[in-house]
Design an enzyme around this catalytic site. Sequence first.
Site, PDB file in Angstrom:
ATOM      1  N   GLU A 258       0.844  -1.194   0.000  1.00  0.00           N
ATOM      2  CA  GLU A 258       0.000   0.000   0.000  1.00  0.00           C
ATOM      3  C   GLU A 258       0.879   1.244   0.000  1.00  0.00           C
ATOM      4  OE1 GLU A 258      -2.551   1.603  -0.781  1.00  0.00           O
ATOM      5  OE2 GLU A 258      -4.077   1.063   0.686  1.00  0.00           O
ATOM      6  N   ASP A 259       0.381   2.318  -0.603  1.00  0.00           N
ATOM      7  CA  ASP A 259       1.140   3.563  -0.603  1.00  0.00           C
ATOM      8  C   ASP A 259       1.140   4.205   0.777  1.00  0.00           C
ATOM      9  OD1 ASP A 259      -1.561   4.287  -0.727  1.00  0.00           O
ATOM     10  OD2 ASP A 259      -1.313   5.718  -2.353  1.00  0.00           O
TER      11      ASP A 259
ATOM     12  N   ASP B 254      -3.648   5.242   6.426  1.00  0.00           N
ATOM     13  CA  ASP B 254      -4.137   6.422   7.142  1.00  0.00           C
ATOM     14  C   ASP B 254      -5.144   5.962   8.195  1.00  0.00           C
ATOM     15  OD1 ASP B 254      -4.777   9.012   7.895  1.00  0.00           O
ATOM     16  OD2 ASP B 254      -5.624   9.594   5.976  1.00  0.00           O
TER      17      ASP B 254
ATOM     18  N   PHE C  91      -1.742  15.937   4.577  1.00  0.00           N
ATOM     19  CA  PHE C  91      -2.286  15.269   3.399  1.00  0.00           C
ATOM     20  C   PHE C  91      -1.162  15.203   2.375  1.00  0.00           C
ATOM     21  CE2 PHE C  91      -4.534  14.506  -0.485  1.00  0.00           C
ATOM     22  CZ  PHE C  91      -5.488  13.581  -0.078  1.00  0.00           C
TER      23      PHE C  91
ATOM     24  N   ARG D  36       0.150  12.391  -8.733  1.00  0.00           N
ATOM     25  CA  ARG D  36       0.817  11.095  -8.601  1.00  0.00           C
ATOM     26  C   ARG D  36       2.222  11.120  -9.201  1.00  0.00           C
ATOM     27  NH1 ARG D  36      -3.004   7.256  -7.039  1.00  0.00           N
ATOM     28  NH2 ARG D  36      -5.113   7.594  -7.799  1.00  0.00           N
TER      29      ARG D  36
END
Length: 172
Positions: free
Chosen positions: A96-97, A100, A149, A162
Site C-alpha cells: 500500500e502507498d 491512514d 495530506f 501522482r
Amino acid sequence: MPEFIPVLTRERIEELVVGVAGKICDDYKGRDLVLVGVLKGAFIFLSDLCRHMTIPVQIDFVEASSYGAETSSSGNIKLNKDIELDIEGKNVLIVEDIVDTGLTLSYLVEHIKGFGAKTVKICALIDKRERRETDILVDYACCVVNAGFLVGYGLDYAENYRELPGIFHLKF
C-alpha cells in the site's frame, strides 16, 4: 493555489525502499510470496519494491477506494478490482502507498484471508497514524509520518499529483 511542502525526496524514498525490500527478502527467503498492490496509489512503490527483491515473487493487484475526491476517508470501502492469482496456501504481502485510517486495509486483509492465504501481512510506503481508526498492524513501513495530506510518488489528491518524484504535504 496549493502549496507543496517537501516530506521525502526521491533519493530518500529509494533508500527506504531498498531497506524495506531487504527486510522482506530476509523474512521470506525460501517461501512463496505474492505481492498484492493496492491500486492506484501503490503502483509506483510496488514497481520500485519488486525491482529490489532478491527472491522470486508473484504480483497481483486489487483496487479499493474510500476517498474519492476528498481529503478524508468516507469509511465506505468499494472494491473495484479483485485479485486474479490463486493465493491459497501462499504468503501474501499487501503493498500500500499509505495507511491512514486503516479502514481500507482492514477490509482488504479480511478479504484476502478469505481466499485461503497462508499469511497476510502489510507493507506500506507511509504509515500515517494521525487519523487511524483501526488497530491495523503495518508489518513493513518505509516511513512513519504523523500528519498532513500527502501527494506524489503515486499518492494523489483527486487523481492529481501522482507523478511528482518526491512526497509532499499538500496545503490549500
